[in-house]
Design a protein around this motif. Structure first.
Motif, PDB file in Angstrom:
ATOM      1  N   GLY A  69       0.565  -1.293  -0.104  1.00 23.67           N
ATOM      2  CA  GLY A  69       0.250  -0.254   0.067  1.00 23.67           C
ATOM      3  C   GLY A  69       0.719   1.464   0.081  1.00 23.67           C
ATOM      4  O   GLY A  69       2.260   1.144   0.131  1.00 23.67           O
ATOM      5  N   SER A  72      -0.027   3.857   5.442  1.00 23.18           N
ATOM      6  CA  SER A  72      -0.522   3.403   6.548  1.00 23.18           C
ATOM      7  C   SER A  72      -1.255   5.110   7.969  1.00 23.18           C
ATOM      8  O   SER A  72      -2.504   4.763   8.871  1.00 23.18           O
ATOM      9  N   TYR A 118      -3.964   1.023   0.232  1.00 28.28           N
ATOM     10  CA  TYR A 118      -4.409   1.873   1.724  1.00 28.28           C
ATOM     11  C   TYR A 118      -4.275   3.055   1.459  1.00 28.28           C
ATOM     12  O   TYR A 118      -1.950   3.371   1.285  1.00 28.28           O
ATOM     13  N   ILE A 120      -4.388   5.760   4.758  1.00 30.81           N
ATOM     14  CA  ILE A 120      -4.947   6.283   5.570  1.00 30.81           C
ATOM     15  C   ILE A 120      -4.662   8.159   6.407  1.00 30.81           C
ATOM     16  O   ILE A 120      -3.040   7.775   5.767  1.00 30.81           O
ATOM     17  N   LYS A 140      -8.069   1.722  -0.628  1.00 33.21           N
ATOM     18  CA  LYS A 140      -8.441   1.536   0.555  1.00 33.21           C
ATOM     19  C   LYS A 140      -8.089   3.124   1.180  1.00 33.21           C
ATOM     20  O   LYS A 140      -6.818   3.544   1.012  1.00 33.21           O
ATOM     21  N   SER A 176     -13.788   4.673   5.003  1.00 32.98           N
ATOM     22  CA  SER A 176     -12.687   4.995   3.773  1.00 32.98           C
ATOM     23  C   SER A 176     -13.816   4.852   2.386  1.00 32.98           C
ATOM     24  O   SER A 176     -15.382   5.004   2.316  1.00 32.98           O
TER      25      SER A 176
END
Length: 282
Positions: A69, A72, A118, A120, A140, A176
């Motif tokens: 990803g 995070s 991801y 985040i 995401k 998300s």
């Protein structure tokens, strides 16, 4: 694609890489074993890389993550546990993080964020300040799972997605959106299949590089000034204060103590709920 030779690398990086790729210079977040979490050490290296690439490398910059990803978010091992309350120092730390990403906004070269897997929390801050964001369709993108922040993330989304969507994102722990929704909301420019991401960035960069670097720099500056006239930089200036204030709230201190007592993963699991992008099945 080649890594910058050792003798031209400004420092020995441990947590990022710089790569040349035609007109592109890549900054690669390189902590895949920690989901590319933003540690202080990584952020320091990121700042050094941005500064170095002002006058070195290709005319276009791009940022991607190594491994499964993009990023995070901030390393909760460093910021999630309780410590002696110092709101002034906390606010300074939070603002310093934002200043690192504002350096993307102020950079003389266009910066493309290439997001897979991801992205985040603090990873989304980075992308907000990038000039162009290309995501994979199944990426995401969202808020931290554990609600210990006071509006450090979503307010920066608001100029891109609007206040109602920013609030929807912020009010639910770990909320998300996927890559397609990110484009629909205006957070990203394009959503592409996973195996097309890097080629899509390269294709865009090759077309952008036909414009002379000085012209690119002035186009970027003029559009940024238009956004700043609408309050973009003022919004960024307020979030560190709100977050530092909330970090002293009893409810937040309780959650941070739980992280210390129970461990990060069990506390995260206690807050996991489905995202709000589909409310057809409550």
């Amino acid at each position: 694609m080649t890594t910058i030779p050792e003798d031209t690398n400004p420092v020995d990086f441990d947590h990022i890489r710089i790569e040349h790729d035609g007109p592109l210079s890549w900054i690669v977040l390189n902590r895949p074993d920690r989901a590319n979490a933003l540690s202080t050490e990584m952020l320091n290296e990121f700042t050094q890389a941005l500064d170095y690439l002002k006058t070195n490398g290709g005319p276009i910059l791009a940022i991607r993550g190594e491994g499964k990803g993009f990023c995070s978010g901030y390393d909760l091992g460093q910021v999630g546990v309780p410590r002696q309350a110092d709101p002034v120092a906390d606010r300074s730390r939070l603002q310093r993080n934002l200043d690192r990403f504002l350096a993307i906004w102020d950079h003389p070269k266009p910066v493309i964020a290439a997001v897979h897997g991801y992205c985040i929390a603090g990873g989304t801050q980075l992308c907000v300040f990038a000039d162009i964001t290309i995501v994979t369709e199944n990426a995401k993108i969202g808020e931290p799972t554990i609600p210990i922040g006071g509006g450090y993330i979503a307010p920066l989304w608001a100029p891109l997605v609007g206040p109602k969507r920013a609030k929807e994102l912020a009010f639910v722990p770990g909320n998300s959106i996927d890559g397609r929704t990110a484009v629909e909301w205006g957070w990203a420019n394009h959503a592409v299949p996973v195996d097309h991401l890097l080629d899509a960035v390269r294709s865009l960069a090759a077309r952008m590089a036909l414009t002379p670097p000085d012209v690119l720099a002035m186009k970027k500056l003029s559009i940024n000034r238009a956004m700043e006239a609408m309050g973009m930089r003022n919004a960024a200036a307020a979030v560190a204060d709100a977050d530092a204030l909330l970090h002293l709230a009893p409810d937040v201190l309780t959650i941070r103590q739980r992280i210390l007592d129970e461990g990060l993963k069990p506390v995260m699991e206690s807050y996991r709920v489905p995202p709000t992008t589909d409310l057809s099945h409550p």
